[in-house]
Design a protein around this motif. Structure first.
Motif, PDB file in Angstrom:
ATOM      1  N   VAL A  41       0.864  -1.185   0.000  1.00 53.88           N
ATOM      2  CA  VAL A  41       0.000   0.000   0.000  1.00 53.88           C
ATOM      3  C   VAL A  41       0.898   1.232   0.000  1.00 53.88           C
ATOM      4  N   LEU A  42       0.534   2.238  -0.785  1.00 54.69           N
ATOM      5  CA  LEU A  42       1.275   3.493  -0.802  1.00 54.69           C
ATOM      6  C   LEU A  42       0.775   4.393   0.318  1.00 54.69           C
ATOM      7  N   CYS A  43       1.680   4.774   1.209  1.00 56.77           N
ATOM      8  CA  CYS A  43       1.355   5.713   2.284  1.00 56.77           C
ATOM      9  C   CYS A  43       1.938   7.078   1.929  1.00 56.77           C
ATOM     10  N   ASP A  44       1.060   8.049   1.682  1.00 59.63           N
ATOM     11  CA  ASP A  44       1.520   9.400   1.369  1.00 59.63           C
ATOM     12  C   ASP A  44       1.326  10.355   2.549  1.00 59.63           C
ATOM     13  N   GLY A  45       0.995   9.786   3.714  1.00 61.70           N
ATOM     14  CA  GLY A  45       0.864  10.594   4.922  1.00 61.70           C
ATOM     15  C   GLY A  45      -0.552  10.955   5.285  1.00 61.70           C
ATOM     16  N   VAL A  46      -1.509  10.709   4.364  1.00 62.86           N
ATOM     17  CA  VAL A  46      -2.902  11.035   4.676  1.00 62.86           C
ATOM     18  C   VAL A  46      -3.825  10.063   3.946  1.00 62.86           C
ATOM     19  N   PHE A  47      -4.806   9.544   4.674  1.00 59.87           N
ATOM     20  CA  PHE A  47      -5.806   8.672   4.063  1.00 59.87           C
ATOM     21  C   PHE A  47      -7.036   9.529   3.788  1.00 59.87           C
ATOM     22  N   LEU A  97      -7.768  11.117   7.427  1.00 59.79           N
ATOM     23  CA  LEU A  97      -7.043  10.709   8.630  1.00 59.79           C
ATOM     24  C   LEU A  97      -5.549  10.672   8.312  1.00 59.79           C
ATOM     25  N   LYS A  98      -4.751  11.328   9.132  1.00 60.93           N
ATOM     26  CA  LYS A  98      -3.314  11.421   8.871  1.00 60.93           C
ATOM     27  C   LYS A  98      -2.570  10.211   9.426  1.00 60.93           C
ATOM     28  N   CYS A  99      -1.510   9.837   8.732  1.00 59.21           N
ATOM     29  CA  CYS A  99      -0.582   8.866   9.300  1.00 59.21           C
ATOM     30  C   CYS A  99       0.275   9.597  10.319  1.00 59.21           C
ATOM     31  N   GLY A 157       4.624  10.522   5.150  1.00 61.80           N
ATOM     32  CA  GLY A 157       4.292   9.222   4.568  1.00 61.80           C
ATOM     33  C   GLY A 157       5.432   8.233   4.649  1.00 61.80           C
ATOM     34  N   HIS A 158       5.085   6.948   4.599  1.00 58.87           N
ATOM     35  CA  HIS A 158       6.078   5.868   4.614  1.00 58.87           C
ATOM     36  C   HIS A 158       6.485   5.441   3.209  1.00 58.87           C
ATOM     37  N   GLY A 159       5.825   5.989   2.184  1.00 60.42           N
ATOM     38  CA  GLY A 159       6.070   5.507   0.823  1.00 60.42           C
ATOM     39  C   GLY A 159       5.382   4.164   0.630  1.00 60.42           C
ATOM     40  N   THR A 163       5.349  -5.479   7.537  1.00 60.04           N
ATOM     41  CA  THR A 163       5.979  -4.161   7.557  1.00 60.04           C
ATOM     42  C   THR A 163       4.997  -3.095   8.010  1.00 60.04           C
ATOM     43  N   ALA A 164       3.713  -3.280   7.699  1.00 56.45           N
ATOM     44  CA  ALA A 164       2.687  -2.337   8.170  1.00 56.45           C
ATOM     45  C   ALA A 164       2.640  -2.303   9.691  1.00 56.45           C
ATOM     46  N   ILE A 165       2.802  -3.465  10.332  1.00 55.40           N
ATOM     47  CA  ILE A 165       2.862  -3.519  11.797  1.00 55.40           C
ATOM     48  C   ILE A 165       4.164  -2.901  12.281  1.00 55.40           C
ATOM     49  N   GLN A 166       5.268  -3.244  11.637  1.00 55.57           N
ATOM     50  CA  GLN A 166       6.576  -2.705  12.025  1.00 55.57           C
ATOM     51  C   GLN A 166       6.573  -1.180  12.008  1.00 55.57           C
ATOM     52  N   PHE A 167       6.052  -0.589  10.920  1.00 56.51           N
ATOM     53  CA  PHE A 167       6.010   0.873  10.788  1.00 56.51           C
ATOM     54  C   PHE A 167       4.819   1.485  11.504  1.00 56.51           C
ATOM     55  N   SER A 168       3.849   0.644  11.902  1.00 59.32           N
ATOM     56  CA  SER A 168       2.600   1.122  12.496  1.00 59.32           C
ATOM     57  C   SER A 168       1.926   2.128  11.571  1.00 59.32           C
ATOM     58  N   CYS A 169       1.854   1.771  10.299  1.00 59.90           N
ATOM     59  CA  CYS A 169       1.401   2.704   9.268  1.00 59.90           C
ATOM     60  C   CYS A 169      -0.119   2.862   9.272  1.00 59.90           C
ATOM     61  N   ASN A 170      -0.591   4.062   9.596  1.00 63.06           N
ATOM     62  CA  ASN A 170      -2.033   4.321   9.628  1.00 63.06           C
ATOM     63  C   ASN A 170      -2.679   4.152   8.262  1.00 63.06           C
ATOM     64  N   ASP A 171      -2.012   4.625   7.204  1.00 61.66           N
ATOM     65  CA  ASP A 171      -2.584   4.534   5.858  1.00 61.66           C
ATOM     66  C   ASP A 171      -2.900   3.085   5.493  1.00 61.66           C
ATOM     67  N   TYR A 172      -1.982   2.178   5.813  1.00 60.96           N
ATOM     68  CA  TYR A 172      -2.156   0.758   5.480  1.00 60.96           C
ATOM     69  C   TYR A 172      -3.380   0.200   6.211  1.00 60.96           C
ATOM     70  N   LEU A 173      -3.478   0.506   7.494  1.00 54.19           N
ATOM     71  CA  LEU A 173      -4.593  -0.022   8.293  1.00 54.19           C
ATOM     72  C   LEU A 173      -5.922   0.592   7.873  1.00 54.19           C
ATOM     73  N   CYS A 174      -5.915   1.881   7.553  1.00 50.94           N
ATOM     74  CA  CYS A 174      -7.134   2.539   7.085  1.00 50.94           C
ATOM     75  C   CYS A 174      -7.597   1.950   5.755  1.00 50.94           C
ATOM     76  N   GLU A 175      -6.640   1.617   4.897  1.00 49.27           N
ATOM     77  CA  GLU A 175      -6.978   1.003   3.607  1.00 49.27           C
ATOM     78  C   GLU A 175      -7.668  -0.350   3.815  1.00 49.27           C
TER      79      GLU A 175
END
Length: 254
Positions: A50-56, A63-65, A70-72, A79-91
């Protein structure tokens, strides 16, 4: 002594307060459940990126990451758990609320998320023998709920049991403060473990979640230098502008 009793009751850390009665918004400690839901429902695969650009911004309000730049490309579920990426989870939450080509609905996303929350026993008390508050599974705000916000509220022991289910690949036991008891004749019996629920998932799902929590710990400034391998997940949840954030950690180790 009276002096010691007074000191305990006046201590700002409140050592006499039963914190099992305190409920917390879990924040990112909840994210492994959303990953499980996404994998089991087939809206992502273990290697989905998933592309994380810092905002979903597929919903309003957006909702902001936590990483605003963004994580790119987040390459997979671990890796989504490792980075705790909000964009990935929101997707994931968005896809669960828009399955089979339907338009996204918050209710569909929430329904799915609540089912998996219950699967891990977070609709039940932990079992400890002193007063404990009832858990509350989120019932509003589908996208924020996927990252542990919404209206989630759990005690730390309830979160601990959920972490134990991940560690054991599915066994969520009732917790206890009692190791064993002696009867009137002095015969000691160790208390038996009681299974609260069994979480049945495929090995690929367990492996993705466990690897993500292991990777998180290996890249955490505090946990990476421990002498044993540790798996874990931190969580920060905002309550109100005039109160400090909730800061939590779940984890397990040999």
């Amino acid at each position: 002594s009276n002096e010691q009793w007074t000191a305990l009751n006046e201590d700002d850390s409140k050592p006499m307060y039963n914190r099992f009665r305190q409920k917390w918004c879990p924040g990112s400690t909840f994210k492994p459940i959303t990953i499980v839901a996404g994998l089991q429902e087939g809206v992502i695969a273990p290697d989905s990126s998933v592309l994380c650009d810092g905002v979903f911004d597929k919903v309003t309000p957006s909702l902001k990451c936590w990483k605003h730049t963004g994580h790119g490309i987040v390459g997979d579920a671990s890796t989504a758990i490792q980075f705790s990426c909000n964009d990935y989870l929101c997707e994931i939450a968005y896809r669960m609320g828009a399955k089979d080509g339907e338009e996204y609905t918050d209710s569909a996303s929430l329904k799915c998320l609540r089912e998996y929350t219950k699967l891990f026993g977070l609709d039940k008390k932990s079992g400890i023998e002193i007063a404990e508050s009832k858990p509350h599974i989120t019932d509003a705000y589908g996208i924020p709920s996927a990252i542990g916000q919404g209206t989630h509220n759990y005690t730390t022991v309830q979160l601990a049991r959920y972490a134990g289910a991940i560690a054991s690949k599915g066994d969520a036991f009732y917790l206890s403060l009692v190791k064993g008891m002696s009867d009137a004749d002095g015969v000691y019996k160790k208390q038996k473990s009681r299974l609260a629920c069994r979480v049945e998932l495929t090995d690929s799902v367990w492996d993705a979640v466990q690897m993500g929590m292991l990777q998180f710990a290996q890249n955490n400034a505090v946990l990476k230098d421990m002498k044993i391998p540790v798996a874990g997940k931190t969580g920060t949840a905002q309550e109100a502008k005039n109160r400090p954030d909730h800061a939590l950690f779940i984890g397990y180790a040999p």
